[in-house]
Design a protein around this motif. Structure first.
Motif, PDB file in Angstrom:
ATOM      1  N   GLU A 116       0.803  -1.220   0.000  1.00 53.59           N
ATOM      2  CA  GLU A 116       0.000   0.000   0.000  1.00 53.59           C
ATOM      3  C   GLU A 116       0.836   1.270   0.000  1.00 53.59           C
ATOM      4  O   GLU A 116       0.562   2.201  -0.758  1.00 53.59           O
ATOM      5  N   GLN A 117       1.869   1.345   0.848  1.00 50.95           N
ATOM      6  CA  GLN A 117       2.685   2.558   0.961  1.00 50.95           C
ATOM      7  C   GLN A 117       3.971   2.491   0.140  1.00 50.95           C
ATOM      8  O   GLN A 117       4.767   3.422   0.186  1.00 50.95           O
ATOM      9  N   GLU A 118       4.159   1.424  -0.599  1.00 54.98           N
ATOM     10  CA  GLU A 118       5.393   1.263  -1.374  1.00 54.98           C
ATOM     11  C   GLU A 118       5.376   2.131  -2.628  1.00 54.98           C
ATOM     12  O   GLU A 118       4.373   2.202  -3.321  1.00 54.98           O
ATOM     13  N   VAL A 119       6.502   2.767  -2.912  1.00 52.13           N
ATOM     14  CA  VAL A 119       6.696   3.655  -4.081  1.00 52.13           C
ATOM     15  C   VAL A 119       5.438   4.479  -4.384  1.00 52.13           C
ATOM     16  O   VAL A 119       4.929   4.505  -5.497  1.00 52.13           O
ATOM     17  N   ALA A 120       4.933   5.171  -3.372  1.00 47.70           N
ATOM     18  CA  ALA A 120       3.686   5.928  -3.510  1.00 47.70           C
ATOM     19  C   ALA A 120       3.776   6.977  -4.612  1.00 47.70           C
ATOM     20  O   ALA A 120       2.828   7.176  -5.385  1.00 47.70           O
ATOM     21  N   VAL A 121       4.911   7.675  -4.684  1.00 46.91           N
ATOM     22  CA  VAL A 121       5.074   8.729  -5.690  1.00 46.91           C
ATOM     23  C   VAL A 121       5.067   8.133  -7.091  1.00 46.91           C
ATOM     24  O   VAL A 121       4.395   8.641  -8.004  1.00 46.91           O
ATOM     25  N   ALA A 122       5.808   7.050  -7.297  1.00 44.17           N
ATOM     26  CA  ALA A 122       5.874   6.413  -8.614  1.00 44.17           C
ATOM     27  C   ALA A 122       4.499   5.914  -9.043  1.00 44.17           C
ATOM     28  O   ALA A 122       4.099   6.060 -10.211  1.00 44.17           O
ATOM     29  N   LYS A 123       3.752   5.319  -8.118  1.00 46.00           N
ATOM     30  CA  LYS A 123       2.409   4.811  -8.457  1.00 46.00           C
ATOM     31  C   LYS A 123       1.486   5.949  -8.881  1.00 46.00           C
ATOM     32  O   LYS A 123       0.713   5.807  -9.830  1.00 46.00           O
ATOM     33  N   ALA A 258      16.214   9.126  -2.702  1.00 45.24           N
ATOM     34  CA  ALA A 258      15.081   9.044  -1.778  1.00 45.24           C
ATOM     35  C   ALA A 258      15.513   9.302  -0.347  1.00 45.24           C
ATOM     36  O   ALA A 258      14.816   9.998   0.418  1.00 45.24           O
ATOM     37  N   GLU A 259      16.675   8.753   0.017  1.00 41.60           N
ATOM     38  CA  GLU A 259      17.150   8.960   1.376  1.00 41.60           C
ATOM     39  C   GLU A 259      17.433  10.434   1.647  1.00 41.60           C
ATOM     40  O   GLU A 259      17.160  10.963   2.737  1.00 41.60           O
ATOM     41  N   THR A 260      17.954  11.117   0.622  1.00 44.84           N
ATOM     42  CA  THR A 260      18.277  12.537   0.782  1.00 44.84           C
ATOM     43  C   THR A 260      17.019  13.394   0.852  1.00 44.84           C
ATOM     44  O   THR A 260      16.865  14.237   1.745  1.00 44.84           O
ATOM     45  N   VAL A 261      16.098  13.176  -0.107  1.00 42.48           N
ATOM     46  CA  VAL A 261      14.892  14.011  -0.202  1.00 42.48           C
ATOM     47  C   VAL A 261      13.911  13.699   0.920  1.00 42.48           C
ATOM     48  O   VAL A 261      13.287  14.606   1.494  1.00 42.48           O
ATOM     49  N   LEU A 269       3.474  11.190  -0.978  1.00 38.70           N
ATOM     50  CA  LEU A 269       3.097  12.144  -2.032  1.00 38.70           C
ATOM     51  C   LEU A 269       3.545  13.567  -1.724  1.00 38.70           C
ATOM     52  O   LEU A 269       3.652  14.390  -2.642  1.00 38.70           O
ATOM     53  N   SER A 270       3.811  13.874  -0.480  1.00 36.26           N
ATOM     54  CA  SER A 270       4.278  15.221  -0.154  1.00 36.26           C
ATOM     55  C   SER A 270       5.690  15.474  -0.678  1.00 36.26           C
ATOM     56  O   SER A 270       6.124  16.622  -0.802  1.00 36.26           O
ATOM     57  N   HIS A 271       6.402  14.398  -1.014  1.00 35.98           N
ATOM     58  CA  HIS A 271       7.763  14.521  -1.541  1.00 35.98           C
ATOM     59  C   HIS A 271       7.804  14.471  -3.075  1.00 35.98           C
ATOM     60  O   HIS A 271       8.887  14.514  -3.661  1.00 35.98           O
ATOM     61  N   LYS A 272       6.643  14.396  -3.691  1.00 39.01           N
ATOM     62  CA  LYS A 272       6.580  14.181  -5.148  1.00 39.01           C
ATOM     63  C   LYS A 272       7.346  15.247  -5.921  1.00 39.01           C
ATOM     64  O   LYS A 272       8.202  14.935  -6.756  1.00 39.01           O
ATOM     65  N   GLU A 273       7.038  16.513  -5.688  1.00 40.39           N
ATOM     66  CA  GLU A 273       7.654  17.598  -6.465  1.00 40.39           C
ATOM     67  C   GLU A 273       9.171  17.613  -6.292  1.00 40.39           C
ATOM     68  O   GLU A 273       9.923  17.790  -7.257  1.00 40.39           O
ATOM     69  N   ALA A 274       9.632  17.409  -5.083  1.00 37.64           N
ATOM     70  CA  ALA A 274      11.074  17.438  -4.831  1.00 37.64           C
ATOM     71  C   ALA A 274      11.779  16.273  -5.525  1.00 37.64           C
ATOM     72  O   ALA A 274      12.861  16.441  -6.113  1.00 37.64           O
ATOM     73  N   LEU A 275      11.174  15.093  -5.498  1.00 35.54           N
ATOM     74  CA  LEU A 275      11.770  13.926  -6.145  1.00 35.54           C
ATOM     75  C   LEU A 275      11.851  14.104  -7.655  1.00 35.54           C
ATOM     76  O   LEU A 275      12.872  13.807  -8.282  1.00 35.54           O
ATOM     77  N   VAL A 276      10.769  14.598  -8.245  1.00 36.35           N
ATOM     78  CA  VAL A 276      10.745  14.812  -9.700  1.00 36.35           C
ATOM     79  C   VAL A 276      11.781  15.846 -10.104  1.00 36.35           C
ATOM     80  O   VAL A 276      12.501  15.678 -11.099  1.00 36.35           O
TER      81      VAL A 276
END
Length: 288
Positions: A116-123, A258-261, A269-276
């Protein structure tokens, strides 16, 4: 034989020849010979036939005009364009129902392959992009191919599982799948262009996976960038439509990002913009 009326007092022929009658006896029947003036006057039946014929002619002309107007508007000359004809005629409820069904199918694939919580941003990104791609193909508005960049290498095999989700969603019933895998690090880009061109000629709706793209011999993918940016992919002076294709670019770029961001914790999903943003900056190396 003809019998002529004669005047009683003089035995001369009657002055009014229009009253001439002919009596014939044939098999017990008699016919009357009409005068030339009477022949010229049409009877009631003839007048009715003529009126009926005119009415049918008028109806036929009206129907032809209506058919011409219908063709004019439906063909796109006087109203909606040809591209929109199917959309206009489609039942909106049926279209929405189909889209909801496809959304649920994609969600089911995600739940089957990921926790459920795995790779939430990618999904989230893959789901939004795939559903938008189908809507564009449905409406005929796709202007280029769809491209995913799966960075971070194949740690935890999440990259391969996501590729499986994309493939199963694109080709739910097709066997074999219209998928081309290209080991970019093992070949020259001109040869890779040839493989991509041949694949799109055979199957415009294809999934093309470029493995280890950041290890290309030329150290850059700019030689095949037109496959991602344009509606037509050109090779050897021949063009092929690539708007139906989906590309996946695999790289090791962004590994450990991912570890850094996300501060060492699970990314949501709150990390989506930073990861992209971080992955886009890292990927500049393969386009310059």
């Amino acid at each position: 034989k003809p019998v002529r009326r004669r005047a009683a007092d003089s035995g001369s022929e009657d002055d009014d020849e229009s009253e001439e009658e002919e009596v014939k006896v044939k098999k017990g029947s008699a016919t009357k010979k009409t005068s030339p003036d009477e022949k010229k006057k049409p009877g009631k039946a003839a007048q009715q036939d003529s009126s009926s014929g005119s009415s049918w002619s008028f109806t036929l002309v009206a129907l032809l005009l209506l058919a011409l107007l219908a063709w004019f508007f439906l063909s796109g000359s006087g109203g909606a364009g040809k591209k929109d004809a199917k959309t206009l005629n489609a039942d909106p409820r049926a279209v929405l129902s189909l889209r909801e069904k496809r959304k649920e199918q994609l969600g089911s694939l995600m739940r089957t392959n990921f926790a459920e919580q795995e790779v939430a941003v990618a999904k989230k990104i893959v789901t939004d992009v795939l559903l938008r791609n189908e809507r564009q193909l449905e409406s005929g508005t796709a202007e280029r191919s769809t491209v995913f960049h799966f960075g971070g290498g194949s740690a935890g095999d999440s990259c391969k599982r996501m590729e499986k989700v994309v493939e199963e969603f694109m080709f739910p019933r097709a066997e074999p799948k219209s998928t081309l895998r290209v080991a970019v690090h093992k070949g020259e880009l001109d040869g890779i262009r040839n493989k991509i061109y041949d694949q799109l000629i055979q199957t415009p709706r294809s999934l093309i996976i470029l493995e280890r793209a950041d290890e290309a011999q030329e150290r850059s993918l700019y030689l095949i960038e037109d496959a991602f940016e344009n509606a037509v992919f050109d090779h050897g002076g021949k063009g092929v439509d690539c708007t139906q294709a989906v590309f996946i670019i695999e790289t090791s770029l962004g590994e450990g990002m991912a570890e850094t961001v996300c501060g060492g914790g699970a990314c949501d999903l709150s990390h989506k913009e930073a990861l992209v943003r971080q992955l886009k900056q890292a990927s500049q190396a393969i386009w310059s």
